[in-house]
Design a protein around this motif. Structure first.
Motif, PDB file in Angstrom:
ATOM      1  N   VAL A  24      19.947  19.149  82.564  1.00  0.00           N
ATOM      2  CA  VAL A  24      21.270  19.657  82.939  1.00  0.00           C
ATOM      3  C   VAL A  24      21.750  20.672  81.905  1.00  0.00           C
ATOM      4  O   VAL A  24      22.241  21.751  82.261  1.00  0.00           O
ATOM      5  N   LEU A  25      21.591  20.353  80.631  1.00  0.00           N
ATOM      6  CA  LEU A  25      21.978  21.305  79.584  1.00  0.00           C
ATOM      7  C   LEU A  25      21.139  22.578  79.649  1.00  0.00           C
ATOM      8  O   LEU A  25      21.663  23.685  79.503  1.00  0.00           O
ATOM      9  N   ALA A  26      19.838  22.428  79.889  1.00  0.00           N
ATOM     10  CA  ALA A  26      18.973  23.602  79.970  1.00  0.00           C
ATOM     11  C   ALA A  26      19.288  24.444  81.197  1.00  0.00           C
ATOM     12  O   ALA A  26      19.244  25.675  81.136  1.00  0.00           O
ATOM     13  N   ALA A  27      19.622  23.809  82.313  1.00  0.00           N
ATOM     14  CA  ALA A  27      19.915  24.552  83.541  1.00  0.00           C
ATOM     15  C   ALA A  27      21.298  25.200  83.499  1.00  0.00           C
ATOM     16  O   ALA A  27      21.582  26.088  84.303  1.00  0.00           O
ATOM     17  N   LEU A  28      22.149  24.767  82.585  1.00  0.00           N
ATOM     18  CA  LEU A  28      23.457  25.405  82.444  1.00  0.00           C
ATOM     19  C   LEU A  28      23.354  26.797  81.826  1.00  0.00           C
ATOM     20  O   LEU A  28      24.203  27.646  82.080  1.00  0.00           O
ATOM     21  N   VAL A  29      22.331  27.039  81.039  1.00  0.00           N
ATOM     22  CA  VAL A  29      22.187  28.329  80.365  1.00  0.00           C
ATOM     23  C   VAL A  29      22.127  29.481  81.367  1.00  0.00           C
ATOM     24  O   VAL A  29      22.880  30.446  81.240  1.00  0.00           O
ATOM     25  N   PRO A  30      21.259  29.423  82.401  1.00  0.00           N
ATOM     26  CA  PRO A  30      21.266  30.540  83.361  1.00  0.00           C
ATOM     27  C   PRO A  30      22.555  30.622  84.180  1.00  0.00           C
ATOM     28  O   PRO A  30      22.876  31.681  84.711  1.00  0.00           O
ATOM     29  N   GLN A  31      23.310  29.551  84.255  1.00  0.00           N
ATOM     30  CA  GLN A  31      24.562  29.566  85.015  1.00  0.00           C
ATOM     31  C   GLN A  31      25.662  30.332  84.278  1.00  0.00           C
ATOM     32  O   GLN A  31      26.528  30.915  84.907  1.00  0.00           O
ATOM     33  N   VAL A  32      25.627  30.312  82.955  1.00  0.00           N
ATOM     34  CA  VAL A  32      26.688  30.984  82.194  1.00  0.00           C
ATOM     35  C   VAL A  32      26.343  32.426  81.854  1.00  0.00           C
ATOM     36  O   VAL A  32      27.222  33.208  81.516  1.00  0.00           O
ATOM     37  N   VAL A  33      25.051  32.787  81.950  1.00  0.00           N
ATOM     38  CA  VAL A  33      24.645  34.169  81.695  1.00  0.00           C
ATOM     39  C   VAL A  33      24.871  34.976  82.969  1.00  0.00           C
ATOM     40  O   VAL A  33      24.451  34.558  84.040  1.00  0.00           O
ATOM     41  N   PRO A  34      25.547  36.110  82.884  1.00  0.00           N
ATOM     42  CA  PRO A  34      25.775  36.907  84.101  1.00  0.00           C
ATOM     43  C   PRO A  34      24.483  37.587  84.558  1.00  0.00           C
ATOM     44  O   PRO A  34      23.999  38.501  83.911  1.00  0.00           O
ATOM     45  N   TRP A  35      23.920  37.088  85.666  1.00  0.00           N
ATOM     46  CA  TRP A  35      22.671  37.632  86.201  1.00  0.00           C
ATOM     47  C   TRP A  35      22.993  38.621  87.308  1.00  0.00           C
ATOM     48  O   TRP A  35      23.337  38.265  88.411  1.00  0.00           O
TER      49      TRP A  35
ATOM     50  N   ILE B 182      10.095  37.862  92.067  1.00  0.00           N
ATOM     51  CA  ILE B 182       8.746  37.317  91.890  1.00  0.00           C
ATOM     52  C   ILE B 182       8.451  37.099  90.409  1.00  0.00           C
ATOM     53  O   ILE B 182       7.752  36.163  90.042  1.00  0.00           O
ATOM     54  N   ILE B 183       9.002  37.934  89.564  1.00  0.00           N
ATOM     55  CA  ILE B 183       8.774  37.798  88.125  1.00  0.00           C
ATOM     56  C   ILE B 183       9.846  36.924  87.472  1.00  0.00           C
ATOM     57  O   ILE B 183       9.546  36.070  86.647  1.00  0.00           O
ATOM     58  N   ALA B 184      11.103  37.116  87.864  1.00  0.00           N
ATOM     59  CA  ALA B 184      12.210  36.452  87.176  1.00  0.00           C
ATOM     60  C   ALA B 184      12.295  34.959  87.489  1.00  0.00           C
ATOM     61  O   ALA B 184      12.595  34.169  86.593  1.00  0.00           O
ATOM     62  N   VAL B 185      12.051  34.571  88.725  1.00  0.00           N
ATOM     63  CA  VAL B 185      12.213  33.161  89.082  1.00  0.00           C
ATOM     64  C   VAL B 185      11.206  32.275  88.348  1.00  0.00           C
ATOM     65  O   VAL B 185      11.597  31.269  87.734  1.00  0.00           O
ATOM     66  N   PRO B 186       9.894  32.581  88.351  1.00  0.00           N
ATOM     67  CA  PRO B 186       8.982  31.741  87.555  1.00  0.00           C
ATOM     68  C   PRO B 186       9.303  31.765  86.059  1.00  0.00           C
ATOM     69  O   PRO B 186       9.188  30.744  85.383  1.00  0.00           O
ATOM     70  N   ALA B 187       9.710  32.924  85.550  1.00  0.00           N
ATOM     71  CA  ALA B 187      10.077  32.997  84.132  1.00  0.00           C
ATOM     72  C   ALA B 187      11.298  32.143  83.840  1.00  0.00           C
ATOM     73  O   ALA B 187      11.370  31.481  82.795  1.00  0.00           O
ATOM     74  N   LEU B 188      12.259  32.133  84.761  1.00  0.00           N
ATOM     75  CA  LEU B 188      13.458  31.318  84.586  1.00  0.00           C
ATOM     76  C   LEU B 188      13.121  29.830  84.640  1.00  0.00           C
ATOM     77  O   LEU B 188      13.604  29.041  83.820  1.00  0.00           O
ATOM     78  N   VAL B 189      12.265  29.440  85.585  1.00  0.00           N
ATOM     79  CA  VAL B 189      11.848  28.027  85.681  1.00  0.00           C
ATOM     80  C   VAL B 189      11.105  27.621  84.413  1.00  0.00           C
ATOM     81  O   VAL B 189      11.353  26.539  83.860  1.00  0.00           O
ATOM     82  N   PHE B 190      10.206  28.463  83.943  1.00  0.00           N
ATOM     83  CA  PHE B 190       9.474  28.164  82.717  1.00  0.00           C
ATOM     84  C   PHE B 190      10.421  28.075  81.521  1.00  0.00           C
ATOM     85  O   PHE B 190      10.288  27.192  80.675  1.00  0.00           O
ATOM     86  N   GLY B 191      11.391  28.977  81.463  1.00  0.00           N
ATOM     87  CA  GLY B 191      12.358  28.955  80.371  1.00  0.00           C
ATOM     88  C   GLY B 191      13.220  27.701  80.366  1.00  0.00           C
ATOM     89  O   GLY B 191      13.465  27.112  79.314  1.00  0.00           O
TER      90      GLY B 191
END
Length: 142
Positions: free
Chosen positions: A18-29, A42-51
């Motif tokens: 939950v803490l890790a998944a909050l990071v992409p929620q607060v960054v303006p994408w 295709i590039i960003a989603v796997p990178a985001l999941v890995f991150g």
């Protein structure tokens, strides 16, 4: 590993994702709009999941989940197995609940306290759901 330690393991894993998944929620994408975003997706989603998995692994390691890497690898598999078959993610709250439940389940399955037969029995439904959700998308339509 006692029952209390097993519960703590599952709770720390759920809180970690939950803490890790909050990071992409607060960054303006706002990378792009329109059809050109397919390549970015295709590039960003796997990178985001890995991150997120990497950050969750670090949080679980700080929370003394030993070993944390099987949970960090198994959590996304459980999440995608649920999302591709039975779970619908209509809003952010449901996303976080499913992610937390997925990582808690992965922490339970990978715990050393459970006998190997129980680990296999608990992992089997996830494998079936994952195959059920992914294989039809890989096969050509008839």
């Amino acid at each position: 590993m006692s029952g209390g330690e097993l519960i703590r393991r599952c709770l720390v894993a759920a809180a970690g994702v939950v803490l890790a998944a909050l990071v992409p929620q607060v960054v303006p994408w706002r990378l792009c709009d329109g059809p050109a975003c397919l390549i970015v997706g295709i590039i960003a989603v796997p990178a985001l999941v890995f991150g997120v998995a990497l950050l969750a692994w670090a949080i679980m390691a700080v929370g003394r989940i030993r070993p944390a890497w099987p949970v960090a690898l198994g959590g996304p598999l459980v999440f995608f197995a649920l999302v591709s078959t039975v779970a619908d993610l209509p809003n952010t709250v449901v996303f976080f609940v499913v992610a937390a439940a997925s990582y808690a389940y992965a922490a339970l399955v990978t715990a050393d306290a459970l006998p190997r037969a129980w680990q296999v029995a608990l992992a089997a439904p996830v494998v079936v759901l994952f195959v059920w959700g992914v294989v039809p998308r890989l096969l050509p339509a008839s």
